[in-house]
Design a protein around this motif. Structure first.
Motif: not given
Length: 122
Positions: A72-99
Motif C-alpha cells: 500500500a506504500g509509504v502511508t503505512t510506514v507507522p503501521q508496519r513499524r508498530q507491527m515490527l515493534e510488537e513482534h520484536r517484543e515477542v522475539i525478546r520474550a522467546q530469547l529470554e525463555q531460551l536463555t
C-alpha cells in the motif's frame, strides 16, 4: 529473474513461490514475452525478510498483513513499524525463555559429566 532462479536463490520451491503469490505475500511479477514470470531484482531480499519473519514465529496471517501494508506504500510506514515493534517484543520474550532453558541444559549436562567421572573413578 525467472522463478527457477528465485527458487534456487531463496531455497523455496517453485510451488511455494506460486503459493506466496496466491496468498499475497509476494506480488505477482510481470511476465516476459513468453509468458514466464520475471521477478524484479529486489524479490530475493523481500523473500529473505519474509523467511526471517517466519523463522521468528510470526504467523502467516501477520506476514500477509505486513505484505499488504507494504504494497500500500509509504502511508503505512507507522503501521508496519508498530507491527515490527510488537513482534520484536515477542522475539525478546522467546530469547529470554531460551536463555533460561539453555542454562538449565548446561546445569544438567554438568551433573551428568560429574556422574560419569564418578563412575570411572570407582
Amino acid at each position: 529473474m525467472k522463478i527457477s532462479n528465485l527458487s534456487a536463490q531463496s531455497g523455496l520451491s517453485i510451488d511455494t513461490l506460486r503459493f506466496y503469490e496466491k496468498i499475497g505475500l509476494i506480488d505477482p511479477p510481470p511476465r516476459d514475452g513468453a509468458g514466464h514470470r520475471d521477478y524484479p531484482p529486489e524479490a530475493p531480499n523481500w523473500i529473505r525478510f519474509l523467511s526471517q519473519l517466519n523463522a521468528t514465529g510470526m504467523k502467516q496471517a501477520d506476514r500477509i498483513r505486513y505484505a499488504r501494508l507494504r504494497a500500500a506504500g509509504v502511508t503505512t510506514v507507522p503501521q508496519r513499524r508498530q507491527m515490527l515493534e510488537e513482534h520484536r517484543e515477542v522475539i525478546r520474550a522467546q530469547l529470554e525463555q531460551l536463555t533460561d532453558v539453555l542454562a538449565l541444559m548446561d546445569r544438567k549436562v554438568e551433573i551428568y559429566q560429574k556422574l560419569e567421572e564418578e563412575m570411572t573413578d570407582v
